[in-house]
Motif scaffolding. Structure first.
Motif, mmCIF file in Angstrom:
data_model
loop_
_atom_site.group_PDB
_atom_site.id
_atom_site.type_symbol
_atom_site.label_atom_id
_atom_site.label_comp_id
_atom_site.label_asym_id
_atom_site.label_seq_id
_atom_site.Cartn_x
_atom_site.Cartn_y
_atom_site.Cartn_z
ATOM 1 N N THR A 142 4.096 2.141 4.655
ATOM 2 C CA THR A 142 5.364 2.009 5.373
ATOM 3 C C THR A 142 6.408 2.937 4.766
ATOM 4 O O THR A 142 7.060 3.714 5.478
ATOM 5 C CB THR A 142 5.867 0.550 5.291
ATOM 6 N N VAL A 156 2.513 -12.983 -0.300
ATOM 7 C CA VAL A 156 3.671 -13.848 -0.520
ATOM 8 C C VAL A 156 4.530 -13.949 0.742
ATOM 9 O O VAL A 156 4.523 -13.043 1.584
ATOM 10 C CB VAL A 156 4.534 -13.336 -1.695
ATOM 11 N N THR A 216 0.826 -1.212 0.000
ATOM 12 C CA THR A 216 0.000 0.000 0.000
ATOM 13 C C THR A 216 0.861 1.264 0.000
ATOM 14 O O THR A 216 0.350 2.361 -0.219
ATOM 15 C CB THR A 216 -0.896 0.071 1.250
#
Ligand code: IMP
Ligand code: MG
Length: 180
Positions: free
Chosen positions: A108, A154, A105
């Motif tokens: 971070t 993942v 997204t």
């Protein structure tokens, strides 16, 4: 652990090859730069990538760790990132290369990039091993990308689910029923 994956996306060999290429790309950009380079790895997901990448880089460097938390516990839904461990060194006047495992997204990296700029770094660039398409806001840019992947959860090569699977040498898709 392999049986928890529905599919392997990148083998150990494919990752090694790509990380070596990224090292070459990064080494060209930072050749002969003064003042020096500080690598800022975002813990914990970047640890394996970091260890392999920096051994492909020939220049002098310092490392300043920072830890953020985006997926508290057993969830695959990102929350607003929270600084868990403060930046371990001063980056004022340094060329900074932020290293993270994956751009998803972009929350971070948005928060780390603006923090590093606020602390007076000379330049700020970012390297990620993986990038998922389309979700990151336009102000979040990455300079070096290993692989573009589809929007799947993942694990492996540092990437975790509930802090597991980081030690898998390959990267694969976690069987969806395990993330429920
Ligand atoms: P963002 O803030 O949503 O871009 O997410 C970045 C962080 O979320 C990464 O540093 C990872 O730790 C974690 N993350 C995002 N996508 C995945 C994934 O598919 N598997 C494991 N961790 C992920
Ligand atoms: Mg993580």
């Amino acid at each position: 652990m392999r049986s928890d994956l529905s599919k392997v996306l990148f083998t150990r060999e494919q990752i090694q090859q790509r990380v070596r290429e990224m090292g070459n790309e990064i080494a060209i950009v930072y050749a002969d730069l003064e003042p020096g380079l500080t690598i800022v790895p975002i813990l914990s997901g970047s640890i394996i990538f970091l260890a392999d990448l920096i051994r492909e880089l020939p220049m002098r460097m310092k490392i300043a760790l920072i830890q953020l938390s985006t997926y508290p516990g057993a969830t695959t839904t990102a929350q607003e990132p929270r600084v868990v461990t403060e930046l371990s060194a001063d980056v004022r006047g340094r060329h900074v290369l932020i290293v993270d495992d994956i751009l998803d997204t972009g929350r971070t990296l948005r928060s780390v990039q603006s923090m590093i700029r606020d602390r007076g770094a000379a330049t700020v660039r970012t390297a990620v091993l993986l990038s998922k398409p389309g979700k990151a806001p336009p102000e979040v840019t990455v300079d070096f990308v290993g692989f573009e992947i589809d929007d799947l959860f993942v694990v492996g090569y540092g990437l975790d689910f509930d802090d597991h699977y980081r030690n898998l040498p390959h990267i694969g898709v976690l069987r969806p029923e395990l993330t429920r």
